[in-house]
Design an enzyme around this catalytic site. Structure first.
Site, mmCIF file in Angstrom:
data_model
loop_
_atom_site.group_PDB
_atom_site.id
_atom_site.type_symbol
_atom_site.label_atom_id
_atom_site.label_comp_id
_atom_site.label_asym_id
_atom_site.label_seq_id
_atom_site.Cartn_x
_atom_site.Cartn_y
_atom_site.Cartn_z
ATOM 1 C CE LYS A 116 -4.645 0.094 0.899
ATOM 2 N NZ LYS A 116 -5.862 0.389 1.520
ATOM 3 C CD GLU A 200 -5.462 7.817 5.637
ATOM 4 O OE1 GLU A 200 -4.379 7.328 5.284
ATOM 5 O OE2 GLU A 200 -6.553 7.350 5.304
ATOM 6 C CG HIS A 235 -14.099 -1.687 4.197
ATOM 7 N ND1 HIS A 235 -13.422 -0.563 3.838
ATOM 8 C CD2 HIS A 235 -14.589 -1.457 5.432
ATOM 9 C CE1 HIS A 235 -13.481 0.299 4.826
ATOM 10 N NE2 HIS A 235 -14.178 -0.222 5.800
ATOM 11 N NE ARG A 294 -8.204 -8.696 -7.552
ATOM 12 C CZ ARG A 294 -9.402 -8.165 -7.384
ATOM 13 N NH1 ARG A 294 -10.330 -8.330 -8.297
ATOM 14 N NH2 ARG A 294 -9.691 -7.443 -6.326
#
Lengths: 447, 72
Positions: A116, A200, A235, A294
């Protein structure tokens, strides 16, 4: 084109990949675990080989077993589908070392995008907006306040070592930031032995919008527009559609987002199909979250509005063919929606509800496509993802696409299994969905 | 008089931070919920004695659900 391809997956996506192969005259080889003996994905393939017991680590994730089958069945390429080994760079290396083509991107770009913070730094360097963050430890509370004032509240404070929500707190003002900062440091120390915290900007009521990328090995990087996937729970996406309703609300957003996605794919030297995911705030500010290297579960809606077969393009790219079309040849026609039908109970916090399908009949009709790996007598087991099928509708306009979806879901017979079909019908009938105003926390707020 | 402590959000009880019978001050964190991949604290609305918890760790809670009572 290839003569023989192994499909290293199961369920609806293995069936779907086999269909395209069949249309292209490619023979298919399926693999299955003991739990999937006789499953539809083994029947649509030309040949099927057992690779191990039900648990995925002993079957669908068992690289040596899959490569043994590839050898024995004498295939030229391996299509990984999505999930399972599809984003495993080590698998790609082993596939290629064994002399087969991998239908997907290069392993280096998989490795880059799977981390990430590497992916975030790479995107930022490529000029793609990322959620403003400290990108390093916050030294003290003064630095935390300074950062929050710079990016504006609300902000998210995260214990560096945290995960799954533990050690993550939202702060809306200086007072709550002081508390959140202290709590996250304490949590990091007690739970993970590391009191380092990052921060953040917290994006309120974000939408999830992603861009489909297709790139060949001859320098052509194309986008196939966006998909919006804001109807989510835990999620995970539940309903996806294209075009995104937000594109009509904010002029120029599509161009900005597709340009950013293409720029990222070009910078990463990307090849094959991939998806660049963004969160978008209410004003249309968008921020890169990750790139999925993908095929996506929701690639279908993109196919419906463009007429492209993304799996076919994946196979052609892997085989080394250049695209025989350009960006301006890809046209968007109408609107498409996908509902993921899961064996799960929305009333019990979307817990998976395994079971045996006693009666089964898929809906048909104009503009309706069903991608499934189920049939009467099929058992949804606890070993795998509880996705039963994807129902996809297409029409000239969004309201008609919704109507067609409602008809299809009402005429979908799945007996003996608890599914989320009724939840889909409620969502489709809601004002929030119909007006295209759903953000990523909306569904969980309703249930 | 007892004051109800309500959850403002849907989530799962991750950790209970104080014990029944403890004296708490307004603003103290009583329960940490896990929701939307974040910790969401439920704070004491008033100061007093925490007389009972109505949830346990790992319980799901709904918005507006009463999770504890405080005797002022």
């Amino acid at each position: 084109m290839y003569d023989r391809v192994l499909i290293a997956n199961r369920g609806e996506i293995a069936v779907r990949v086999a269909r395209t192969c069949e249309r292209l005259g490619i023979e298919t080889v399926a693999v299955y675990s003991d739990a999937d003996e006789g499953a539809p994905h083994t029947k649509v393939a030309d040949e099927a080989y057992r690779i191990g017991p039900a648990p995925v680590v002993e079957s669908y994730l068992d690289i040596p077993s899959i490569l043994d089958v590839a050898e024995e069945a004498d295939v030229q390429a391996i299509h990984p589908g999505y999930g399972l080994l599809s984003e495993n760079a080590e698998f790609v290396d082993e596939v290629e070392q064994a002399g087969f083509d991998f239908v997907g991107p290069r392993p280096e770009v998989m490795t880059l995008m799977s981390d990430k913070s590497d992916a975030r730094a790479f995107a930022r360097d490529a000029g793609v907006p990322v959620v403003p963050g400290t990108d390093g430890p916050v030294e003290d509370i003064e630095a935390a306040i300074e950062f929050a004032e710079e990016v504006e509240y609300p902000v998210l404070v995260k214990a560096a070592a945290g995960g799954g929500g533990i050690g993550m707190r939202k702060a809306t003002d200086e007072e709550s930031l002081r508390k959140a900062y202290k709590a996250c440091r304490r949590r990091g120390e007690s739970a993970f032995g590391d009191s380092t915290v990052y921060m953040e900007k917290y994006i309120e009521s974000p939408r999830h919008i992603e861009v489909q990328i297709l790139a060949d090995h001859h320098g052509s990087v194309l986008h196939i527009f966006e998909r919006e996937c804001s109807v989510q729970r835990r999620h995970q996406k539940v309903i996806e559609e294209t075009p995104s309703p937000m594109m009509q609300q904010i002029g120029g957003l599509r161009n900005e987002m597709t340009d950013a996605a293409v720029a990222l794919a070009e910078a990463a030297n990307y090849s094959n199909a991939g998806t660049v995911e963004f969160v978008v705030d209410e004003e249309g500010n968008f921020y890169f979250i990750e790139m999925n290297t993908r095929l996506q579960v929701e690639h279908t809606v993109t196919e419906m509005i463009t007429g492209l077969d993304i799996v076919e393009q994946q196979l052609r790219v892997a085989h080394g063919e250049p695209f025989d079309f350009r960006q301006e040849d890809i046209k968007m026609r109408g609107h498409s929606i996908q509902c993921r039908v899961y064996a799960e109970n929305p009333q019990k916090r979307f817990m998976p509800a395994p079971g045996n399908i006693e009666g089964y009949e898929e809906p048909t009709g104009e503009g309706i496509r069903v991608d499934s790996g189920a049939e009467a007598g099929y058992e949804v087991t606890r070993y795998y993802d509880p996705l039963v099928a994807k129902v996809i509708s297409h029409a000239d306009h969004r309201p008609e696409a919704i109507d067609r979806m409602v008809d299809a879901l009402e005429n979908y017979t799945i007996e003996g299994l608890t599914t989320n079909i009724d939840m889909h019908l409620e969502v489709l009938a809601s004002d929030a969905f119909q007006s295209g105003a759903v953000h990523t926390s909306w569904l969980e707020e309703q249930y | 008089m007892a004051t109800d402590v309500k959850s403002e959000m849907t989530g799962t009880v991750w950790q209970i931070e104080v014990a029944e019978g403890d004296e708490v001050a307004a603003g103290d964190e009583l329960i940490i919920l896990e929701s939307m991949k974040m910790e969401i604290p439920i704070e004491a609305p008033v100061s007093g004695t925490l007389i009972e918890f109505l949830v346990e760790e790992e319980d799901p809670v709904d918005e507006d659900q009463i999770v504890a009572r405080i005797e002022e």
